[in-house]
Motif scaffolding. Structure first.
Motif, PDB file in Angstrom:
ATOM      1  N   ALA A 246       0.826  -1.207   0.000  1.00 53.30           N
ATOM      2  CA  ALA A 246       0.000   0.000   0.000  1.00 53.30           C
ATOM      3  C   ALA A 246       0.862   1.259   0.000  1.00 53.30           C
ATOM      4  CB  ALA A 246      -0.925   0.004   1.216  1.00 53.30           C
ATOM      5  N   TYR A 247       1.938   1.220   0.752  1.00 59.65           N
ATOM      6  CA  TYR A 247       2.809   2.395   0.834  1.00 59.65           C
ATOM      7  C   TYR A 247       3.440   2.724  -0.520  1.00 59.65           C
ATOM      8  CZ  TYR A 247       6.934   5.166   2.010  1.00 59.65           C
ATOM      9  OH  TYR A 247       7.905   6.133   2.049  1.00 59.65           O
ATOM     10  N   PHE A 248       3.981   1.713  -1.180  1.00 59.88           N
ATOM     11  CA  PHE A 248       4.669   1.967  -2.448  1.00 59.88           C
ATOM     12  C   PHE A 248       3.689   2.315  -3.572  1.00 59.88           C
ATOM     13  CE2 PHE A 248       8.075  -0.533  -0.329  1.00 59.88           C
ATOM     14  CZ  PHE A 248       9.056   0.436  -0.406  1.00 59.88           C
ATOM     15  N   ILE A 249       2.533   1.686  -3.581  1.00 57.05           N
ATOM     16  CA  ILE A 249       1.538   2.062  -4.592  1.00 57.05           C
ATOM     17  C   ILE A 249       1.049   3.474  -4.341  1.00 57.05           C
ATOM     18  CG2 ILE A 249      -0.805   1.568  -5.440  1.00 57.05           C
ATOM     19  CD1 ILE A 249      -0.230  -1.348  -5.184  1.00 57.05           C
ATOM     20  N   ASP A 250       0.906   3.833  -3.086  1.00 55.12           N
ATOM     21  CA  ASP A 250       0.514   5.202  -2.739  1.00 55.12           C
ATOM     22  C   ASP A 250       1.519   6.204  -3.306  1.00 55.12           C
ATOM     23  OD1 ASP A 250      -0.769   7.329  -1.654  1.00 55.12           O
ATOM     24  OD2 ASP A 250      -0.292   6.882   0.425  1.00 55.12           O
ATOM     25  N   LYS A 251       2.809   5.909  -3.172  1.00 53.13           N
ATOM     26  CA  LYS A 251       3.836   6.808  -3.664  1.00 53.13           C
ATOM     27  C   LYS A 251       3.885   6.842  -5.192  1.00 53.13           C
ATOM     28  CE  LYS A 251       7.748   7.349  -1.727  1.00 53.13           C
ATOM     29  NZ  LYS A 251       9.129   7.181  -1.200  1.00 53.13           N
ATOM     30  N   LEU A 252       3.679   5.678  -5.817  1.00 56.55           N
ATOM     31  CA  LEU A 252       3.838   5.599  -7.277  1.00 56.55           C
ATOM     32  C   LEU A 252       2.618   6.094  -8.042  1.00 56.55           C
ATOM     33  CD1 LEU A 252       5.564   2.099  -7.576  1.00 56.55           C
ATOM     34  CD2 LEU A 252       6.619   4.327  -7.923  1.00 56.55           C
ATOM     35  N   LEU A 253       1.430   5.755  -7.556  1.00 58.25           N
ATOM     36  CA  LEU A 253       0.204   6.012  -8.336  1.00 58.25           C
ATOM     37  C   LEU A 253      -0.632   7.171  -7.805  1.00 58.25           C
ATOM     38  CD1 LEU A 253      -1.046   2.382  -9.027  1.00 58.25           C
ATOM     39  CD2 LEU A 253       0.332   3.857 -10.495  1.00 58.25           C
ATOM     40  N   ILE A 254      -0.602   7.394  -6.517  1.00 57.57           N
ATOM     41  CA  ILE A 254      -1.510   8.385  -5.949  1.00 57.57           C
ATOM     42  C   ILE A 254      -0.831   9.741  -5.846  1.00 57.57           C
ATOM     43  CG2 ILE A 254      -3.076   8.878  -4.040  1.00 57.57           C
ATOM     44  CD1 ILE A 254      -3.703   6.295  -5.546  1.00 57.57           C
TER      45      ILE A 254
END
Length: 255
Positions: A246-254
């Motif tokens: 969740a943390y890395f997707i938050d940084k990459l996509l959000i």
């Protein structure tokens, strides 16, 4: 040393894994909304639970020693993620992973040559160390930009995938069903609880669903009954993994 035999009377089904996983998600979200210290405490408890139960899931000897080797790096990773200065929330996580894996090898060397299940213990416990430490991602996600709603979306998607895994159908049906349901739950939760765009939330839900159903397949391939500690570990291990995801997707996509 002979491997311990789990008593059938204490065996648990997949429903117990799902219930434990959902309870872990609820505890994490409660910690997110209470305080950083509470979230760190929840993540540390999950790391300890994964560490204690993982050797039981693997059915390997030296369970107590390996439980400490798996759980303690996760606790250290959680503490570091909670209190290191921003933005390096997970800077110490690889170090704790490396220390945990080194400790696994040291334990196997101390056991001596000719011991039973050394290869399974080494590889399986290294995977357990990774899972234990990945729970720090929930803390990093809570501190990153202070957007708690993203973690709520993550928890909803993970809970839907866990609940789909309780269906007593073949993996060939449950796996795509869980992925699709998690992919739909992500955007829905994003629309209800936050202003996160639909596409990133859908991608996140699909990825989380794939991770969760893969753990269900792992339980299926293992075969045999699960005792309480093994079920707790298998319920919380994927929840821990979703945190860093969740943390890395938050940084990459959000953001």
């Amino acid at each position: 040393m002979t491997a311990e035999v789990q008593a059938p009377a204490k065996s648990l089904g997949s429903w117990a894994i799902g219930v434990v996983g959902v309870a872990g998600l609820v505890a994490i979200i409660a910690g997110v909304y209470v305080s950083r210290e509470a979230l760190v405490g929840v993540a540390a408890v999950i790391a300890v639970a994964v560490g204690i139960g993982w050797p039981h899931f693997l059915r390997i000897p030296a369970k107590k020693t390996l439980a400490a080797v798996i759980g303690l790096p996760g606790v250290g990773s959680a503490l570091a993620a909670g209190f290191v200065p921003a933005p390096g929330f997970l800077d110490w996580t690889p170090a704790f992973m490396a220390l945990g894996m080194m400790a696994v090898f040291v334990v196997q060397l101390i056991r001596g040559t000719g011991q039973a299940q050394r290869l399974e213990s080494t590889l399986g416990c290294c995977a357990g160390v990774l899972l234990s430490c990945l729970g720090a991602g929930w803390i990093a996600g809570g501190r990153f930009n202070g957007v708690r709603e993203m973690l709520l979306v993550a928890a909803v998607s993970a809970a839907v995938a866990l609940l789909a895994g309780l269906i007593r159908w073949p993996d060939s049906i449950v796996a795509p069903l869980g992925i699709v349901m998690a992919g739909l739950a992500g955007p829905l939760a994003g629309l209800v609880f936050s202003d996160i765009a639909v596409l990133p939330a859908a991608i996140f839900g699909v990825v989380v669903g794939a991770v969760l159903v893969s753990f269900r397949r792992l339980v299926t391939l293992r075969g045999g009954p699960l005792n309480l500690l093994a079920a707790v570990s298998m319920g919380l291990a994927p929840v821990s993994a979703v945190g860093s995801l969740a943390y890395f997707i938050d940084k990459l996509l959000i953001y």
